[in-house]
Scaffold this motif. Structure first.
Motif, PDB file in Angstrom:
ATOM      1  N   GLN A  15       7.635  -9.036  -5.848  1.00 32.52           N
ATOM      2  CA  GLN A  15       8.267  -7.753  -6.112  1.00 32.52           C
ATOM      3  C   GLN A  15       7.881  -6.761  -5.021  1.00 32.52           C
ATOM      4  O   GLN A  15       6.703  -6.592  -4.726  1.00 32.52           O
ATOM      5  N   GLU A  16       8.881  -6.083  -4.447  1.00 32.14           N
ATOM      6  CA  GLU A  16       8.603  -5.086  -3.414  1.00 32.14           C
ATOM      7  C   GLU A  16       8.550  -3.672  -3.969  1.00 32.14           C
ATOM      8  O   GLU A  16       8.238  -2.736  -3.233  1.00 32.14           O
ATOM      9  N   ASN A  17       8.871  -3.509  -5.231  1.00 33.38           N
ATOM     10  CA  ASN A  17       8.871  -2.185  -5.855  1.00 33.38           C
ATOM     11  C   ASN A  17       7.440  -1.686  -6.014  1.00 33.38           C
ATOM     12  O   ASN A  17       6.621  -2.304  -6.701  1.00 33.38           O
ATOM     13  N   LYS A  55       6.405   0.931  -7.636  1.00 31.15           N
ATOM     14  CA  LYS A  55       6.110   1.382  -8.996  1.00 31.15           C
ATOM     15  C   LYS A  55       5.651   0.221  -9.862  1.00 31.15           C
ATOM     16  O   LYS A  55       4.752   0.372 -10.702  1.00 31.15           O
ATOM     17  N   THR A  56       6.265  -0.936  -9.664  1.00 27.28           N
ATOM     18  CA  THR A  56       5.853  -2.115 -10.426  1.00 27.28           C
ATOM     19  C   THR A  56       4.415  -2.502 -10.105  1.00 27.28           C
ATOM     20  O   THR A  56       3.627  -2.825 -11.000  1.00 27.28           O
ATOM     21  N   MET A  57       4.055  -2.443  -8.845  1.00 25.72           N
ATOM     22  CA  MET A  57       2.691  -2.778  -8.443  1.00 25.72           C
ATOM     23  C   MET A  57       1.688  -1.801  -9.030  1.00 25.72           C
ATOM     24  O   MET A  57       0.626  -2.192  -9.533  1.00 25.72           O
ATOM     25  N   ILE A  58       2.016  -0.504  -8.977  1.00 25.28           N
ATOM     26  CA  ILE A  58       1.076   0.514  -9.463  1.00 25.28           C
ATOM     27  C   ILE A  58       0.920   0.430 -10.980  1.00 25.28           C
ATOM     28  O   ILE A  58      -0.197   0.509 -11.505  1.00 25.28           O
ATOM     29  N   LEU A  59       2.055   0.294 -11.706  1.00 23.49           N
ATOM     30  CA  LEU A  59       1.976   0.168 -13.160  1.00 23.49           C
ATOM     31  C   LEU A  59       1.187  -1.074 -13.560  1.00 23.49           C
ATOM     32  O   LEU A  59       0.388  -1.040 -14.508  1.00 23.49           O
ATOM     33  N   THR A  60       1.404  -2.162 -12.841  1.00 23.22           N
ATOM     34  CA  THR A  60       0.635  -3.379 -13.106  1.00 23.22           C
ATOM     35  C   THR A  60      -0.849  -3.161 -12.846  1.00 23.22           C
ATOM     36  O   THR A  60      -1.707  -3.634 -13.606  1.00 23.22           O
ATOM     37  N   GLY A  61      -1.143  -2.427 -11.776  1.00 18.73           N
ATOM     38  CA  GLY A  61      -2.537  -2.138 -11.464  1.00 18.73           C
ATOM     39  C   GLY A  61      -3.214  -1.307 -12.527  1.00 18.73           C
ATOM     40  O   GLY A  61      -4.353  -1.593 -12.936  1.00 18.73           O
ATOM     41  N   ILE A 118      -5.132   0.510  -6.131  1.00 18.35           N
ATOM     42  CA  ILE A 118      -4.024   1.307  -6.681  1.00 18.35           C
ATOM     43  C   ILE A 118      -3.719   2.493  -5.786  1.00 18.35           C
ATOM     44  O   ILE A 118      -2.553   2.783  -5.470  1.00 18.35           O
ATOM     45  N   LEU A 119      -4.758   3.200  -5.361  1.00 15.23           N
ATOM     46  CA  LEU A 119      -4.556   4.340  -4.458  1.00 15.23           C
ATOM     47  C   LEU A 119      -4.010   3.879  -3.110  1.00 15.23           C
ATOM     48  O   LEU A 119      -3.153   4.548  -2.521  1.00 15.23           O
ATOM     49  N   ALA A 120      -4.499   2.746  -2.629  1.00  9.83           N
ATOM     50  CA  ALA A 120      -4.017   2.235  -1.345  1.00  9.83           C
ATOM     51  C   ALA A 120      -2.528   1.903  -1.415  1.00  9.83           C
ATOM     52  O   ALA A 120      -1.772   2.178  -0.477  1.00  9.83           O
ATOM     53  N   ALA A 121      -2.082   1.335  -2.525  1.00 11.00           N
ATOM     54  CA  ALA A 121      -0.668   0.984  -2.673  1.00 11.00           C
ATOM     55  C   ALA A 121       0.203   2.221  -2.828  1.00 11.00           C
ATOM     56  O   ALA A 121       1.341   2.254  -2.344  1.00 11.00           O
ATOM     57  N   ALA A 122      -0.313   3.235  -3.492  1.00 11.37           N
ATOM     58  CA  ALA A 122       0.489   4.430  -3.753  1.00 11.37           C
ATOM     59  C   ALA A 122       0.770   5.234  -2.493  1.00 11.37           C
ATOM     60  O   ALA A 122       1.735   6.013  -2.456  1.00 11.37           O
ATOM     61  N   LEU A 123      -0.024   5.085  -1.463  1.00  8.62           N
ATOM     62  CA  LEU A 123       0.111   5.902  -0.259  1.00  8.62           C
ATOM     63  C   LEU A 123       1.031   5.293   0.795  1.00  8.62           C
ATOM     64  O   LEU A 123       1.345   5.944   1.784  1.00  8.62           O
ATOM     65  N   ILE A 124       1.463   4.047   0.595  1.00 14.75           N
ATOM     66  CA  ILE A 124       2.253   3.342   1.612  1.00 14.75           C
ATOM     67  C   ILE A 124       3.631   2.991   1.042  1.00 14.75           C
ATOM     68  O   ILE A 124       3.736   2.469  -0.081  1.00 14.75           O
ATOM     69  N   GLU A 125       4.678   3.255   1.819  1.00 10.45           N
ATOM     70  CA  GLU A 125       6.043   2.946   1.384  1.00 10.45           C
ATOM     71  C   GLU A 125       6.478   1.543   1.807  1.00 10.45           C
ATOM     72  O   GLU A 125       7.081   0.818   1.025  1.00 10.45           O
ATOM     73  N   ASN A 126       6.220   1.170   3.039  1.00  8.82           N
ATOM     74  CA  ASN A 126       6.636  -0.137   3.536  1.00  8.82           C
ATOM     75  C   ASN A 126       5.874  -1.247   2.813  1.00  8.82           C
ATOM     76  O   ASN A 126       4.643  -1.191   2.680  1.00  8.82           O
ATOM     77  N   HIS A 127       6.610  -2.265   2.362  1.00 11.24           N
ATOM     78  CA  HIS A 127       6.005  -3.308   1.531  1.00 11.24           C
ATOM     79  C   HIS A 127       4.965  -4.127   2.287  1.00 11.24           C
ATOM     80  O   HIS A 127       3.845  -4.328   1.809  1.00 11.24           O
TER      81      HIS A 127
END
Length: 210
Positions: free
Chosen positions: A56-58, A60-66, A139-148
């Motif tokens: 999944q490249e979304n 939001k899905t990664m952050i919610l899962t985290g 979680i913070l690291a993922a939230a700050l980056i847009e490119n997958h």
């Protein structure tokens, strides 16, 4: 001549323990709970997010899962640590009673043993907080980056730095070898993330929806 006869007396401070005589094993229980919780939070949530990112490249899905993994993992660590330490507490109390019965321990020695026993509530709280602190890093690291692709690389880099930091802190507080501790924690985290990412990627490539 008066200066030669001068006598200086140094009175040691009470309750001051020389550093070389300090028993660092007394910190073992807290270090174990805190370092284990922090490392588990880092590796578990990073691996979980890397696995989701494999299919999944979304973001939001990664952050919610985290976050879901953070809350579930913190509760699990607290309960597991409480049960583990309380079991150890029961075993040590039973051993104290057996020693008292067989060797006739006095009350003072028994109280001294009780003071060294771990507190299950405090160990559970320490483990849960440490897990949450470790889990928030990816979680913070993922939230700050847009490119997958960049996001996955940043997660790995942030978690690697955090693993080194936690390994170094644990080695410093416990006076254990710094390099060996950091390398063990870092390599273990890499292996866990690689296995999770690879297996999830393999499952995703078979056409199964996650």
């Amino acid at each position: 001549m008066a200066a030669q006869n001068h006598l200086q007396i140094t009175i040691p401070k009470e309750n001051q323990v020389p550093e070389e005589d300090f028993d660092y094993s007394q910190r073992a229980q807290w270090l174990r709970a805190a370092v284990l919780g922090a490392n588990d939070g880092l590796v578990s949530i990073a691996s979980l997010m890397m696995g989701v990112g494999a299919v999944q490249e979304n973001v939001k899905t990664m952050i919610l899962t985290g976050f879901a993994g953070l809350f579930a993992g913190a509760c699990s660590m607290a309960i597991g640590e409480f049960v583990s330490v309380y079991s150890q507490l029961d075993i040590e109390r039973a051993q104290i009673k057996r020693d008292k019965a067989t060797r006739g321990q006095n009350r003072e020695h028994e109280e001294g043993n009780k003071e060294q026993l771990p507190n299950p509530f405090q160990a559970a709280v320490a483990s849960s907080i440490a897990f949450s602190l470790g889990a928030i890093v990816p979680i913070l690291a993922a939230a700050l980056i847009e490119n997958h692709e960049v996001r996955l690389a940043v997660i790995v880099a942030a978690v690697s730095l955090a693993l080194l930091a936690f390994g170094g802190i644990g080695a410093f507080l416990g006076r254990s070898p710094m390099v060996k501790s950091c390398a063990r924690v870092l390599i273990g985290g890499w292996i866990a993330m690689a296995i999770t990412f690879g297996l999830t990627k393999l499952i995703g490539s078979t056409g199964l929806e996650i």
